[in-house]
Design an enzyme around this catalytic site. Structure first.
Site, PDB file in Angstrom:
ATOM      1  N   GLY A 215       0.843  -1.206   0.000  1.00 26.03           N
ATOM      2  CA  GLY A 215       0.000   0.000   0.000  1.00 26.03           C
ATOM      3  C   GLY A 215       0.873   1.249   0.000  1.00 26.03           C
TER       4      GLY A 215
ATOM      5  N   ALA B 193      15.370  11.051  -0.964  1.00 24.11           N
ATOM      6  CA  ALA B 193      16.532  11.034  -0.065  1.00 24.11           C
ATOM      7  C   ALA B 193      17.487   9.898  -0.424  1.00 24.11           C
ATOM      8  CB  ALA B 193      16.052  10.885   1.381  1.00 24.11           C
TER       9      ALA B 193
ATOM     10  N   SER C 229       2.790  -8.031  -5.150  1.00 20.16           N
ATOM     11  CA  SER C 229       3.119  -9.049  -6.160  1.00 20.16           C
ATOM     12  C   SER C 229       2.877 -10.475  -5.653  1.00 20.16           C
ATOM     13  CB  SER C 229       4.579  -8.888  -6.579  1.00 20.16           C
ATOM     14  OG  SER C 229       4.999  -9.988  -7.347  1.00 20.16           O
TER      15      SER C 229
ATOM     16  N   ASP D 236       4.601  -4.640   6.218  1.00 19.79           N
ATOM     17  CA  ASP D 236       5.003  -5.993   6.628  1.00 19.79           C
ATOM     18  C   ASP D 236       5.067  -6.985   5.460  1.00 19.79           C
ATOM     19  OD1 ASP D 236       2.271  -6.037   6.407  1.00 19.79           O
ATOM     20  OD2 ASP D 236       1.939  -7.258   8.183  1.00 19.79           O
TER      21      ASP D 236
ATOM     22  N   ASP E 178       1.908  -0.215  11.787  1.00 18.69           N
ATOM     23  CA  ASP E 178       1.888  -1.491  12.508  1.00 18.69           C
ATOM     24  C   ASP E 178       3.209  -2.257  12.443  1.00 18.69           C
ATOM     25  OD1 ASP E 178       1.681  -1.994   9.825  1.00 18.69           O
ATOM     26  OD2 ASP E 178       0.093  -3.481   9.991  1.00 18.69           O
TER      27      ASP E 178
ATOM     28  N   GLY F 295     -12.673  13.707  19.412  1.00 19.26           N
ATOM     29  CA  GLY F 295     -13.584  13.583  20.559  1.00 19.26           C
ATOM     30  C   GLY F 295     -14.632  12.499  20.369  1.00 19.26           C
TER      31      GLY F 295
ATOM     32  N   GLU G 132     -16.937   9.262  20.822  1.00 18.96           N
ATOM     33  CA  GLU G 132     -17.526   8.675  22.026  1.00 18.96           C
ATOM     34  C   GLU G 132     -16.942   7.295  22.300  1.00 18.96           C
ATOM     35  OE1 GLU G 132     -19.365  10.889  20.274  1.00 18.96           O
ATOM     36  OE2 GLU G 132     -19.379  12.096  22.104  1.00 18.96           O
TER      37      GLU G 132
ATOM     38  N   GLN H   8      -7.822   8.117   2.767  1.00 22.37           N
ATOM     39  CA  GLN H   8      -6.810   8.213   3.830  1.00 22.37           C
ATOM     40  C   GLN H   8      -5.395   7.941   3.333  1.00 22.37           C
ATOM     41  OE1 GLN H   8      -8.616   6.004   7.531  1.00 22.37           O
ATOM     42  NE2 GLN H   8      -9.621   5.356   5.672  1.00 22.37           N
TER      43      GLN H   8
HETATM   44  O1  F6P Z   1      -1.636  -1.417   4.334  1.00 23.35           O
HETATM   45  C1  F6P Z   1      -2.267  -0.212   4.221  1.00 23.35           C
HETATM   46  C2  F6P Z   1      -3.717  -0.375   3.857  1.00 23.35           C
HETATM   47  O2  F6P Z   1      -4.168   0.897   3.483  1.00 23.35           O
HETATM   48  C3  F6P Z   1      -4.601  -1.000   4.937  1.00 23.35           C
HETATM   49  O3  F6P Z   1      -4.968  -0.070   5.929  1.00 23.35           O
HETATM   50  C4  F6P Z   1      -5.750  -1.498   4.112  1.00 23.35           C
HETATM   51  O4  F6P Z   1      -6.405  -2.561   4.743  1.00 23.35           O
HETATM   52  C5  F6P Z   1      -5.092  -1.954   2.853  1.00 23.35           C
HETATM   53  O5  F6P Z   1      -3.892  -1.223   2.743  1.00 23.35           O
HETATM   54  C6  F6P Z   1      -5.911  -1.796   1.598  1.00 23.35           C
HETATM   55  O6  F6P Z   1      -5.206  -2.322   0.540  1.00 23.35           O
HETATM   56  P1  F6P Z   1      -5.631  -2.205  -0.988  1.00 23.35           P
HETATM   57  O7  F6P Z   1      -5.433  -0.778  -1.394  1.00 23.35           O
HETATM   58  O8  F6P Z   1      -4.699  -3.132  -1.689  1.00 23.35           O
HETATM   59  O9  F6P Z   1      -7.057  -2.612  -1.053  1.00 23.35           O
END
Ligand code: F6P
Length: 315
Positions: free
Chosen positions: A5, A16, A67, A97, A124, A180, A182, A248
């Site tokens: 990702g 860099a 891949s 990872d 993570d 904030g 809940e 995101q």
């Molecule tokens: O590893 C980053 C991430 O954005 C995870 O938060 C999400 O589950 C995953 O990649 C989504 O992957 P893809 O864009 O291959 O669907």
């Protein structure tokens, strides 16, 4: 190469790596689409200008991929042949990872020097306080949740907002605290539905709307599933679901991610030059830390439990 990702700040790391290599008269090549490009032999030489004007851009100029072929012995053999044919002496891989699991297998099979840079919005990985892209992602999520809060409040609604984080609640916890929320639902804590419903009932006496942030990797199965269960119990509540998704992952990196990417890219070249291999470069309490690939992937960074406890108290 960048792999898995994409994450905002990867371009700063690429820049860099390239500029540090050139400083030491090291020839540097980019590989397109991560391990896929290694197998398909898509290498191209990079110079100072190739990485101009990219530090502020999200995504990755090297493109990325997950891949399947690299998971096979055959695929890795072809990748190794391509590296050797081009006289490549060392690799810098930027990813999460999955990327480091591939790097670990490959470096063991072919004794090839690889240094990893943590680039994933999920945060993570063990061996770094923050991964490249996390800071941008939490700020993006925070702004999106702020927007939803406006409309939630206008209609007295309860919103379940799902944020990314395949196996971890890092994005959820910080964006939840910052807005904030809940309640925050994360894989690191088992969801207690009774408790959550109680929190929501209590809050509606004091407030007009509620925000529940859900990490996509939670065992409950995501925001839609949990919202469904809650609406069975709270029929009078107006409940809506919003999945923030890939928004995101994009956008211009924050200052923190640009600086982190730059520092780790620079340090990765110094590490390779010094003969280090099979490690991920991280930054912890301001210091550069080297973590073997197997530990970086397997020992997930723990989410600070204080942050989790804080959510309910501050809500
Ligand atoms: O590893 C980053 C991430 O954005 C995870 O938060 C999400 O589950 C995953 O990649 C989504 O992957 P893809 O864009 O291959 O669907």
């Amino acid at each position: 190469m960048t792999s898995g990702g994409d994450a905002p700040g990867m371009n700063a790391a690429v820049r860099a790596v390239v500029r540090t290599c050139l400083k030491f008269d090291i020839e540097v090549f980019g590989i397109k689409r991560g391990y896929a490009g290694m197998i398909e032999d898509v290498f191209f030489e990079l110079n100072k200008r190739s990485v101009s004007n990219i530090i502020q851009r999200g995504g990755t100029i090297l493109k990325s991929a997950r891949s399947k072929d690299f998971m096979t012995e055959e695929g890795r053999k072809t990748a190794h042949e391509n590296l050797k044919a081009r006289g490549i002496d060392g690799l810098v891989v930027i990813g999460g990872d999955g990327t480091f699991t591939g790097a670990l297998v490959f470096s063991k099979e072919y004794n090839f020097p690889i240094v990893g840079i943590p680039g994933t919005i999920d945060n993570d990985l063990f061996g770094t306080d923050f991964t490249i892209g996390y800071d941008t992602a939490i700020n993006t999520a925070m702004r999106a949740i702020d927007n939803i809060k406006d409309t939630a409040n206008a209609h007295n609604r309860v919103f379940f907002i799902e944020v990314m984080g395949r196996d971890a609640g890092f994005i959820a916890i910080r964006s939840g605290i910052a807005t904030g929320a809940e309640s925050v639902i994360i894989p690191e804590r088992k969801t207690n539905l009774d408790e959550m419903v109680k929190v929501m009932v209590d809050h509606t006496t004091k407030k007009t709307s509620s925000i529940i942030v859900v990490a996509e990797g939670d065992e409950s199965g995501g925001a839609y599933k949990i919202a469904e269960k809650v609406s069975e119990r709270l029929e009078d509540f107006e409940i809506r679901v919003s999945i923030l998704g890939h928004l995101q992952r994009g956008g211009s990196p924050t200052c923190m991610d640009r600086v982190l990417g730059s520092r780790l890219g620079y340090e990765a070249v110094l590490a390779l030059k010094a003969g280090k291999a099979g490690i991920m470069i991280g930054e912890m309490s301001g210091q550069i830390v080297y973590t073997p690939f197997d530990q970086a992937c397997k020992h997930q960074q723990e989410l600070n439990p204080v942050l989790i406890d804080m959510v309910n108290i501050l809500a």
